[in-house]
Write a protein that holds these residues in place. Structure first.
Motif, short mmCIF file in Angstrom:
data_model
loop_
_atom_site.label_atom_id
_atom_site.label_comp_id
_atom_site.label_asym_id
_atom_site.label_seq_id
_atom_site.Cartn_x
_atom_site.Cartn_y
_atom_site.Cartn_z
N ASN A 171 0.78 -1.23 0.00
CA ASN A 171 0.00 0.00 0.00
C ASN A 171 0.82 1.29 0.00
O ASN A 171 0.27 2.36 -0.27
N ASP A 172 2.08 1.21 0.31
CA ASP A 172 2.90 2.41 0.53
C ASP A 172 3.48 2.91 -0.79
O ASP A 172 4.25 2.20 -1.44
N PRO A 173 3.16 4.14 -1.22
CA PRO A 173 3.74 4.67 -2.47
C PRO A 173 5.26 4.72 -2.45
O PRO A 173 5.89 4.57 -3.50
N ALA A 174 5.87 4.93 -1.29
CA ALA A 174 7.32 4.98 -1.23
C ALA A 174 7.94 3.62 -1.53
O ALA A 174 8.96 3.52 -2.23
N ILE A 175 7.34 2.55 -1.02
CA ILE A 175 7.83 1.20 -1.32
C ILE A 175 7.58 0.87 -2.79
O ILE A 175 8.42 0.25 -3.46
N HIS A 205 7.64 2.98 -5.20
CA HIS A 205 8.68 3.70 -5.93
C HIS A 205 10.01 2.95 -5.84
O HIS A 205 10.73 2.83 -6.85
N ARG A 206 10.34 2.43 -4.66
CA ARG A 206 11.60 1.68 -4.53
C ARG A 206 11.56 0.41 -5.37
O ARG A 206 12.56 0.01 -5.95
N ALA A 207 10.40 -0.23 -5.44
CA ALA A 207 10.28 -1.42 -6.28
C ALA A 207 10.48 -1.06 -7.75
O ALA A 207 11.09 -1.82 -8.51
N LYS A 208 9.97 0.08 -8.16
CA LYS A 208 10.20 0.55 -9.54
C LYS A 208 11.69 0.64 -9.82
O LYS A 208 12.19 0.09 -10.82
N GLU A 209 12.42 1.32 -8.95
CA GLU A 209 13.84 1.59 -9.19
C GLU A 209 14.72 0.37 -8.96
O GLU A 209 15.65 0.12 -9.74
N GLU A 264 14.74 -8.05 -0.14
CA GLU A 264 16.14 -7.89 -0.51
C GLU A 264 16.33 -6.65 -1.38
O GLU A 264 17.33 -5.94 -1.24
N ALA A 265 15.38 -6.40 -2.26
CA ALA A 265 15.52 -5.30 -3.22
C ALA A 265 15.18 -3.95 -2.60
O ALA A 265 15.90 -2.97 -2.83
N VAL A 266 14.11 -3.88 -1.84
CA VAL A 266 13.62 -2.56 -1.42
C VAL A 266 14.13 -2.11 -0.07
O VAL A 266 14.16 -0.91 0.22
N LEU A 306 0.92 -0.19 -12.65
CA LEU A 306 0.39 1.11 -13.06
C LEU A 306 0.39 2.12 -11.92
O LEU A 306 0.57 3.31 -12.14
N ALA A 307 0.14 1.63 -10.73
CA ALA A 307 0.08 2.46 -9.53
C ALA A 307 0.26 1.53 -8.35
O ALA A 307 0.30 0.31 -8.51
#
Length: 369
Positions: free
Chosen positions: A18-22, A24-28, A356-358, A275-276
Motif C-alpha cells: 500500500n505504501d507509495p514509497a515502497i 517507488h523503490r520497487a520501480k527503481e 532484498e531489493a527494497v 500502473l500504480a
C-alpha cells in the motif's frame, strides 16, 4: 510451541502493498534492474516493424532493424523530449512528430530541419539511447540496467527445462492476446499466480480440466529468482482438450513474467505491468505454430478467460481491499518444503526477493512466540 521450534513465517505487512514509497523503490530497485517481457519476436517479422510500450514512466520502442536484428530504445526524441512513436507499425525512419527530427533504425540521427545553419551541429554525435534486449526462446525481453547479467545467468536452467517440455517452442507465433486492469498491487497479482493453495476452491475448472491436483506443486528452481509450477495433465473426461504430449510446466521469472506450457505443448504466458501502488495491468498471450487460433486453442482460451482469469480478478480486487483494512494482521503462511498444491513456500520466496531489493532485508516475518 516447543522451545526449539521456529515460529511460523507470516505474510508481509500491508505497507509493502500500500505504501507509495515502497512502490517507488520497487520501480527503481526491482523493475528497472530486471528483465521485462516486451513482446514476442513473431510480432516484429520484417525490417522496420516496431512496437511501443511503457514501463512505469519510461516509454520504450522495440524494433527490427535493416540487418534483421531486434533492438530496443528509449522512445524519446533527443531534441526536446517528445515521444517518437505510438502503438505499432512499420517505419523506414523514426520521425519525431514535433519538429521532424529523423532517426535511422539504428537510433542514429539522420536529419534535423534547419540544422545546417547551426555552427558545430554534428548529427553523428546524436543517437537515441539503446536498452539491453535479449530474445529468449522467441520471447523478447528488455532490461534498463546496462550492467545486468544475461537472462541465462539470471534464470539458470530455465531455457533447458522449457525446451525439454516443448522442443519446438521457438517455432511458435503470437495467436491471441488480451489484457485487463486487475485493481491491485503488482505483488498481490504475482502472489496469486504463484500459489495454487486457492485453486481447488476458487478454480475448480482449472484444477480438474488442465492439471492433476494430486501432482501439482510450486517450488523454487535453480539458483535464480525463478518459481516452477509442475503437474501431470488432467485425467479422464474432465480435461478441457487432448492433454497428451507433455506435462504442465510454468516458469515464473522474477518479477513480472511467466512462460507456461499447458499439457500437450499449449504455449502461453502472463506478464504484469504495474500502473500504480494499487493498479496492475495483466496481459495473457497464447501462441501457435502458425499464429492462428484453431478450434482447440479457441476452446482453451475461452475456458481460461471465462474461468481462471475472471475468477482471479474477483480474488485480487478483494485482497487489495482487504489489505487496506485497519483490521488486517498478516497470518502465518502454509509452508512445506516438500511442495504440494496446499503450499505457500513460493509466497515466502517472493517476499524475500522483494525485501532484498527494497530494504536490503531478506529475513522472513515471524509470528510472535
Amino acid at each position: 510451541m516447543p522451545a526449539s521450534a521456529q515460529p511460523p513465517v507470516r505474510g508481509l505487512p500491508a505497507v509493502y502493498f500500500n505504501d507509495p514509497a515502497i512502490f517507488h523503490r520497487a520501480k527503481e530497485e526491482v523493475f528497472f534492474r530486471t528483465w521485462q517481457y516486451a513482446c514476442h519476436a513473431s510480432q516484429l517479422p520484417a525490417p522496420g516493424d516496431y512496437l511501443t510500450f511503457t514501463l512505469f514512466d519510461q516509454d520504450i520502442v522495440v524494433l527490427r532493424d535493416r540487418g534483421d536484428t531486434l533492438r530496443a530504445f528509449y522512445n524519446v526524441c533527443q531534441h526536446r523530449g517528445h515521444r517518437l512513436l505510438e502503438g505499432s507499425g512499420n517505419r523506414r525512419l523514426l520521425v519525431c512528430p514535433y519538429h521532424a527530427w529523423s532517426y535511422g533504425l539504428d537510433g542514429r540521427l539522420k536529419g534535423a530541419p534547419g540544422s545546417d545553419a547551426v555552427d558545430g551541429f554534428d548529427p553523428g554525435e546524436i543517437c537515441i539511447p539503446s536498452i539491453r534486449l535479449e530474445e529468449f526462446l522467441g520471447f523478447v525481453f528488455v532490461n534498463l540496467d546496462d550492467g545486468a547479467s544475461s537472462m541465462d545467468r539470471c534464470y539458470p536452467g530455465v531455457r533447458e527445462a522449457i525446451l525439454a517440455l516443448c522442443p519446438d517452442i521457438r517455432e511458435r507465433s503470437l495467436a491471441d492476446e488480451h489484457s485487463t486492469e486487475e485493481g491491485c498491487n503488482w505483488l498481490v497479482a504475482v502472489e496469486n499466480y504463484n500459489e495454487c493453495y486457492h485453486c481447488k476452491g476458487a478454480h475448480p475448472d482449472f484444477a480438474e480440466g488442465v492439471i492433476d491436483p494430486a501432482s501439482y506443486g510450486v517450488l523454487p528452481f535453480g539458483d535464480g529468482k525463478v518459481l516452477v509450477h509442475s503437474s501431470r495433465p488432467a485425467r479422464g473426461d474432465s480435461a478441457w482438450y487432448d492433454v497428451s504430449g507433455s506435462d504442465y510446466g510454468s516458469f515464473y521469472l522474477w518479477p513480472a513474467t511467466s512462460i507456461q506450457i499447458y499439457p500437450g505443448c499449449v504455449v502461453n504466458n502472463y506478464h504484469w505491468r504495474p500502473l500504480a501502488v494499487d493498479g496492475t495491468r495483466v496481459c495473457r498471450s497464447w501462441f501457435s505454430r502458425d499464429g492462428q487460433v484453431d478450434d482447440v486453442l479457441r476452446q482453451v482460451i475461452e475456458l481460461d478467460r471465462n474461468t481462471t482469469f475472471a475468477e482471479d480478478l474477483v480474488l485480487l480486487r478483494n485482497v487489495q481491499r482487504g489489505i487496506r483494512s485497519r483490521g488486517y494482521r498478516p497470518g502465518p503462511l502454509i509452508i512445506s518444503p516438500d511442495g504440494g498444491i496446499d503450499n505457500e513456500l513460493s509466497i515466502a520466496c517472493l517476499h524475500r526477493w522483494l525485501r532484498e531489493a527494497v530494504d536490503g532485508n531478506s529475513s522472513p516475518t515471524r509470528a510472535p512466540t
